[in-house]
Design a protein around this motif. Structure first.
Motif, mmCIF file in Angstrom:
data_model
loop_
_atom_site.group_PDB
_atom_site.id
_atom_site.type_symbol
_atom_site.label_atom_id
_atom_site.label_comp_id
_atom_site.label_asym_id
_atom_site.label_seq_id
_atom_site.Cartn_x
_atom_site.Cartn_y
_atom_site.Cartn_z
ATOM 1 N N GLU A 11 0.859 -1.207 -0.084
ATOM 2 C CA GLU A 11 -0.102 -0.069 -0.046
ATOM 3 C C GLU A 11 0.896 1.273 0.129
ATOM 4 N N PHE A 18 2.443 3.160 -3.367
ATOM 5 C CA PHE A 18 1.741 3.911 -4.189
ATOM 6 C C PHE A 18 1.984 5.457 -3.654
ATOM 7 N N ASP A 19 2.382 5.554 -2.612
ATOM 8 C CA ASP A 19 2.807 6.943 -1.999
ATOM 9 C C ASP A 19 4.010 7.588 -2.990
ATOM 10 N N LEU A 46 4.086 -3.243 -6.582
ATOM 11 C CA LEU A 46 4.045 -2.107 -7.415
ATOM 12 C C LEU A 46 5.560 -1.428 -7.826
ATOM 13 N N ILE A 51 -4.119 -2.641 -4.079
ATOM 14 C CA ILE A 51 -5.072 -1.956 -4.654
ATOM 15 C C ILE A 51 -6.151 -1.555 -3.427
ATOM 16 N N ARG A 52 -6.264 -0.340 -3.165
ATOM 17 C CA ARG A 52 -7.207 0.084 -2.225
ATOM 18 C C ARG A 52 -8.082 1.318 -2.588
ATOM 19 N N THR A 53 -7.674 1.803 -3.612
ATOM 20 C CA THR A 53 -8.478 2.895 -4.215
ATOM 21 C C THR A 53 -8.556 3.127 -5.825
ATOM 22 N N SER A 107 -7.626 5.739 -7.451
ATOM 23 C CA SER A 107 -6.392 6.228 -7.776
ATOM 24 C C SER A 107 -5.229 5.181 -7.987
ATOM 25 N N ASP A 108 -5.099 4.216 -6.960
ATOM 26 C CA ASP A 108 -4.365 3.271 -7.030
ATOM 27 C C ASP A 108 -4.226 2.451 -8.252
ATOM 28 N N TYR A 161 -8.160 -7.178 -7.651
ATOM 29 C CA TYR A 161 -8.725 -6.448 -6.293
ATOM 30 C C TYR A 161 -9.141 -7.398 -5.324
#
Length: 391
Positions: A60, A63-64, A299, A321-323, A325-326, A340
């Protein structure tokens, strides 16, 4: 043209009549609600990852490292102005999203896999059915729209062939070989519950219903508790295949004409090897952090795999994947679709088919909105120009 983002208007209009969503509107909210309401064993099974769960967290956090650089004044913001449809492995999807293969869904809801099949069919998404399912291949095939079969290749090629043949006969449109699970990872949350559902006869419906597996049993498992215990022990001896190699894909190609993907790859050399061996696609994944703790975030592995394969095969993405945008970021980095997982599983446990549908609609609406507000009219034109790297 799809307009998944209309889910937003549906909620706001309902609010005028005093209606509020029954379930949380974020993946984190679904996870927290599930933690409070699901049986401890079920929550641990879904939420748990390997060892200290560093890789699950890294999936997670990766993605940042990217930021979306939106483009304006492109006429893409109106609902219905965007085309989310994509074709992957010969399967036409309303959006580049499939439900990841998750086993033992009876821990969350009776007939769990069938409910997922119904929800994905309604939304026009793909479903990937786990070998470790609680419903049989045939039961899911009868309810599903477009679905793929995920193969945990057992330590018996003839049994593997039987699973594949059954899946093709039941309507599967692709075969997904999972490479990263020759054995289960070290999962402390399950260990603390002393809970491995397979040893209770859960998640082995495809084995118990298979004629080749049943031929190995002295007594049908339905006849007594002792017979079921012997069937479970037989399953223990067959699950996982430590000898599997890329060359074995040639056997799979002899068994089926369906497209073949290999899931659970992180190293570009491994991706190249399976494509050289005949795979039509690879799925970049670390099993949601459930196998090797400390492994690279999925990722972070994606760009090198995409570069290493080029246009020789499709690349899909899974893990983290959580959003919406992800999903957008993964597609911009070269994935053709994303798988997902956990959030819809929590939805299944909380509200059955409606919970699966809710979790998927949240992701799709978020993705549809992010796509348009970033200036893109379709998913097919996404590339790295959409992203700014911040690491």
């Amino acid at each position: 043209m799809s307009s998944f983002v209309d889910f937003q208007n549906e909620i706001y209009l309902g609010g005028l009549g005093g209606l509020r969503p029954d379930l949380p509107m974020t993946a984190a909210g679904l996870a927290e609600r599930a933690r409070r309401e699901l049986p401890p064993e079920a929550y641990a099974y879904v939420a748990g990852s390997a060892s200290a769960e560093r890789t699950a967290a890294a999936n997670e956090a990766a993605f940042d490292n990217y930021r979306i650089l939106p483009r304006m004044l492109r006429g893409t913001t109106a609902p219905g102005a965007r085309d989310l449809a994509v074709e992957v492995l010969g399967t036409r999807l309303a959006a580049p999203v499939l439900t990841a293969p998750v086993g033992v869904l009876e821990l969350l809801h009776e007939r769990g896999e069938v409910l997922v099949a119904e929800a994905t069919k309604e939304l026009g998404l793909g479903m990937v059915l786990s070998t470790a399912s609680s419903s049989t291949i045939e039961e899911v095939g009868a309810a599903a729209g477009d679905w793929w079969y995920q193969l945990y290749w057992p330590a018996d090629d003839e049994l593997a062939r039987s699973f594949v043949t059954r899946a093709e006969a039941a309507g599967a449109k692709a075969i997904i070989v999972t490479a990263d699970t020759p054995a289960l990872g070290w999962r402390p949350r399950d260990l603390e519950q002393a809970h491995l559902p397979f040893l209770l006869g859960k998640g082995i419906a495809n084995y118990l219903s298979d004629p080749l597996f049943r031929a190995k049993l002295a007594t049908p498992p339905e006849e007594s508790d002792d017979a079921m215990r012997m069937a479970i022990l037989t399953w223990v001896g067959l699950f996982g295949n430590h000898a599997l190699r890329p060359a074995d894909l040639a056997k799979l190609r002899e068994w089926t004409d369906l497209p073949i993907a290999v899931k659970g790859l992180l190293h570009p050399d491994d991706a190249r090897r399976v494509v050289d061996a005949g795979a039509d696609a690879v799925i970049v994944s670390n099993h949601g952090g459930r196998q090797v703790d400390g492994a690279i975030a999925a990722l972070d592995a994606l760009p090198a795999v995409v570069a290493g394969i080029g246009d020789r095969a499709d690349v899909l993405f899974d893990s983290g994947i959580r959003t919406g945008s992800d999903a957008l970021i993964a597609l911009a980095l070269g994935a053709k679709a994303v798988l997902y997982g956990r959030p819809w599983v929590y939805g299944l446990g909380l509200a059955g088919r409606d919970g699966v549908r809710h979790a998927l609609r949240v992701l799709l609406a978020d993705f549809d909105s992010a796509l348009g507000l970033s200036g893109s009219a379709s998913v097919t034109g996404l590339d790295r120009s959409l992203l700014s790297i911040v690491r």
